[in-house]
Every structure is written in C-alpha cells, then in structure tokens.
Design an enzyme around this catalytic site. Structure first.
Site, PDB file in Angstrom:
ATOM      1  N   TYR A 151       0.811  -1.223   0.000  1.00 27.66           N
ATOM      2  CA  TYR A 151       0.000   0.000   0.000  1.00 27.66           C
ATOM      3  C   TYR A 151       0.843   1.272   0.000  1.00 27.66           C
ATOM      4  CZ  TYR A 151      -4.047  -2.922   1.111  1.00 27.66           C
ATOM      5  OH  TYR A 151      -5.035  -3.862   1.072  1.00 27.66           O
ATOM      6  N   LYS A 186       3.118 -15.799   2.551  1.00 27.86           N
ATOM      7  CA  LYS A 186       3.014 -16.545   1.285  1.00 27.86           C
ATOM      8  C   LYS A 186       4.443 -16.934   0.898  1.00 27.86           C
ATOM      9  CE  LYS A 186       0.535 -17.967  -2.261  1.00 27.86           C
ATOM     10  NZ  LYS A 186      -0.415 -19.091  -2.151  1.00 27.86           N
ATOM     11  N   ASP A 196      -3.554 -18.362   1.926  1.00 27.35           N
ATOM     12  CA  ASP A 196      -4.748 -19.031   1.390  1.00 27.35           C
ATOM     13  C   ASP A 196      -5.291 -20.054   2.394  1.00 27.35           C
ATOM     14  OD1 ASP A 196      -2.262 -20.066   0.821  1.00 27.35           O
ATOM     15  OD2 ASP A 196      -2.701 -20.651  -1.229  1.00 27.35           O
ATOM     16  N   ASP A 246      -5.261  -6.826   5.777  1.00 28.21           N
ATOM     17  CA  ASP A 246      -6.451  -6.074   5.384  1.00 28.21           C
ATOM     18  C   ASP A 246      -7.567  -7.056   5.016  1.00 28.21           C
ATOM     19  OD1 ASP A 246      -8.177  -4.118   4.611  1.00 28.21           O
ATOM     20  OD2 ASP A 246      -7.066  -3.471   2.852  1.00 28.21           O
ATOM     21  N   ASP A 274     -10.900  -8.287   7.492  1.00 27.63           N
ATOM     22  CA  ASP A 274     -12.277  -8.045   7.040  1.00 27.63           C
ATOM     23  C   ASP A 274     -13.069  -9.351   6.993  1.00 27.63           C
ATOM     24  OD1 ASP A 274     -12.054  -5.358   6.921  1.00 27.63           O
ATOM     25  OD2 ASP A 274     -12.591  -5.160   4.808  1.00 27.63           O
TER      26      ASP A 274
END
Ligand code: NAD
Length: 368
Positions: free
Chosen positions: A141, A189, A221, A245, A249
């Site tokens: 970001y 990851k 994942d 993020d 959520d």
C-alpha cells in the site's frame, strides 16, 4: 489520570457514534476519578468540505501532541468522484503513516447473544476469540513505484519492507500472544514471495526469545480457509499489510455484526488511534440508529492499550455485554424477542450498566 484526547468524528455515522464515545468517557472519568480533555478536529470528507484537503495540517499537529486519538469513520458518495489523492480515505491513511502507527489490532470475539447472526454454524464460531495484528504502514500500500507504465497499458505496484518494519510488528505479536493464550499464527506466502520468506525467517528468530509461545506458520490461502472452518483454533494472528487487510475483514463478519467491532492502530510508545472497523454507513447516517458499540468498544481498547486502564476497559466491555444479554439492540443486530433501541438509547444503557457496575464494585470492596 489526566489525558488529552483528539476526536476525529469524520463523516456519516462517525459524528453520531463519536457523541457516544464522549458520553462513555465522561462517565468513566467521573466514576473512576480521571480527567479526559477532548479536542475535536476535521478529517476525511468533512475536512475536504471545510479546508479543501482530507487531512489538514492543523489536524496532523493536534494528533502529534495527543495522548490518544478517537476516529469515527470517513468517506461517502459525495466525495467518490474526487481524484485519488483528494479522497476522504487518504486522510485516514495519511494520519496512520504520519504518526507511525504501524500495528493494527483487531480483536474478533463473538458475544454469546449474537452468535446466531454469524454466517457460520453456531458450534463452529462458538468460543472464537482472535486478535488479528496487521502491519499497517509498509508493504504494497505504500511501496513506490505504484503507477501505470507503457502508455497506461501496464502497471506496477511495489511490495517493499525493511527488516526493522517486520521485526517491530512481529515483536508486538509475540508480546500480545504471551499475554493471551500463548499461541501465535504467522501468516505469509513464503512459497511464492521473497518478502514472506524474510518475514518467516524473522518470526523463527524471534520465537527463540519467546519459548513459551507456540508458533504456527500458515500460508495466507490456508489461513483464509481455516478462519471459516476452525475460527476457534486461533489465538493471535500476525501478518503483513495486504494479507491483514483482507483477513481482518473476513474475520470481522464471522461474529455477524460489523457495527460491534473495535480496532486500534498503535506504535511502540503507546500512542494510538482507535476506531470502529465499519465505515461511514451513508445509508443510515443522520437517522440516529447507528450501532455505537464498535465505537464504545474502541474506547475500551484505548483505555487498555494507551492508558493501561485495564479495569475501566473491562467494565466497559462488561457493560456492553450486559446490554446485549438484556436483549437491547440497534437495527443492524438481531436478538430474538429483543428490544430495539436508537444510538442514543443504547449509549444511555451502556452508561447505566457502567455506573451500576462501579457502584456495586465499590460496595463489594467495602466488605472485602
Ligand atoms: P460501511 O461499513 O460504511 O457499511 C456497510 C454496511 O454496514 C451498511 O449497510 C451500513 O449501514 C452497515 N453499518 C456500518 N456501520 C454500522 C453501524 N455502526 N451501525 C449499523 N450499521 C452499520 O461500508 P461501505 O458502505 O462499504 O462504505 C461506506 C463508506 O465508508 C465508503 O466511503 C467507504 O470508503 C468508507 N469506509 C470507511 C472506513 C473507515 O473510515 N475506517 C472503513 C470502511 C469503509
């Protein structure tokens, strides 16, 4: 205790629930003998309308001198057509970055009276109590370059982290796990990304300083799947900005009530920005029916993490739980045979439970 608190109500329901935060804080102050001074400033769409920028200098300066900051929410359709750098959300990203608030803490805990509203079966969600810790000021970001190239036909975003940015958030996660159930899940990851391989290396290094904390590595994942199949198997989860993020959520809807969830963005010296997880809810703004409990629970997080007022924070959490157990709910929550209340009424009920509680506690302590 004497503290300076900056209030950034922002947009939509942010203004309504900030009133609830003030009322609850004033109650805590008078019940426990503290003094909280409030200073209100503009951010987001409200600041764009008043000052032509989502994050005025005056707001930044005030926040830099604060003991803690409370934020309502930013955003709304009115500002959707503005260019990216002028959008209300830039105010929020900017203040987090400006103050170096690198650790985002999101507790996800189901209230017993609301478990039936979870999209998961009650016996799957039951007992879940997760603290998600997300790195907030680095990664994809904020990496540069982030731009269109090749005449707009290609694009580049940059995922970059320095070891020190990873070390401080991972350290925070180990400290938090030590204070809870001593189980840390690190999400990355590492089978694909170099940044994740460094992340995993640092987690393994740090784990030597915390032999009492059990560490588990999960690929992002697999973590996304496990959050919905076995949410109660997690204690503390730590991850980088983008993964955090998305996962936070995902976790936020598991308890079936977006309006209930608090969050904290903090740095090492304890200064923090506290806000509910939800947005400005333009569809219900101005109707007086917003759920104030996510904001009120954010106040509890502030008392705990920035001011070390554990007892006061616990009493707010108990008072909220009691309101729900008594069947009171705003329209976003569904409690069978419950009593529908407005934002203002819910706030008054929390205050009522809070004052009864501190009175009964002081009566108890007289007899100890
Ligand atoms: P939202 O969280 O504002 O609303 C999603 C749904 O949840 C809506 O139906 C809303 O009515 C409901 N809801 C949210 N908070 C509630 C509360 N306290 N009580 C009762 N119901 C509540 O998400 P959105 O609609 O996707 O976004 C609206 C605006 O908020 C957008 O401009 C978005 O960018 C912004 N946003 C801001 C933040 C923030 O300030 N941290 C976070 C998310 C979204």
């Amino acid at each position: 205790m004497n503290k300076q608190i900056i209030l950034l109500p922002g947009d939509g329901v942010g203004k309504e629930i900030m009133e609830s935060a003030k009322i609850v804080l004033n109650t805590v102050a008078s019940e426990f003998g503290h003094s909280f001074a409030f200073h209100q400033h503009a951010i987001g769409g409200d600041a764009i309308d008043q000052f032509g920028t989502p994050l005025p200098e005056d707001t930044i300066k005030a926040c830099q001198q604060a003991d803690a900051i409370l934020l309502g929410a930013v955003g709304g359709n009115k500002w959707d057509s503005l260019p990216g750098h002028m959008r209300p959300e830039k105010g929020l990203l900017g203040i987090r970055k400006n103050l170096g608030l690198f650790a985002n803490l999101r507790p996800v805990k189901g209230f017993a009276s609301l478990l039936h509203a979870s999209p998961l079966k009650e016996d799957v969600i039951k007992g879940s109590d997760i603290l998600i810790i997300r790195e907030l000021t680095g990664g994809l970001y904020f990496g540069k370059p982030s731009e269109r190239i090749a005449n707009g036909d290609a694009v580049v975003d940059t995922l970059s982290y320095h070891r020190s940015e990873m070390e401080r958030i991972i350290e925070k996660a180990f400290q938090s796990a030590r204070l809870r159930n001593k189980h840390l899940t690190s999400v990355d990851k590492a089978n694909v990304l170099e940044s994740s391989r460094l992340w995993r290396e640092i987690v393994n290094e740090k784990s030597k300083d915390y032999p009492d904390v059990k560490v588990e590595h999960l690929l992002v994942d697999a973590a996304a799947m496990k959050l919905i199949t076995q949410p109660n198997s997690f204690d503390v989860m730590v991850t980088e900005n983008l993964f955090g993020d998305i996962l936070s959520d995902e976790a936020s809807v598991l308890t079936g009530s977006l309006g209930m969830l608090p969050s904290a963005s903090i740095r090492s010296d304890g200064v923090g920005l506290y806000e509910p997880v939800h947005g400005s809810a333009p569809d219900i703004a101005g109707k007086g029916i917003a759920n104030p409990l996510g904001m009120i629970l954010s106040v509890a997080l502030m008392l705990k993490h920035s001011f070390q007022l554990e007892e006061e924070a616990a009493q707010i959490e108990d008072a909220v739980n009691e309101c729900l157990e008594q069947g009171y709910h705003t329209p976003d929550l569904h409690i069978k045979n419950g009593k529908l209340v407005t934002t203002k009424e819910m706030t008054e009920l929390v205050v009522e439970n809070l004052t009864t509680k501190s009175v009964s506690n002081s009566i108890c302590s007289m007899y100890v």
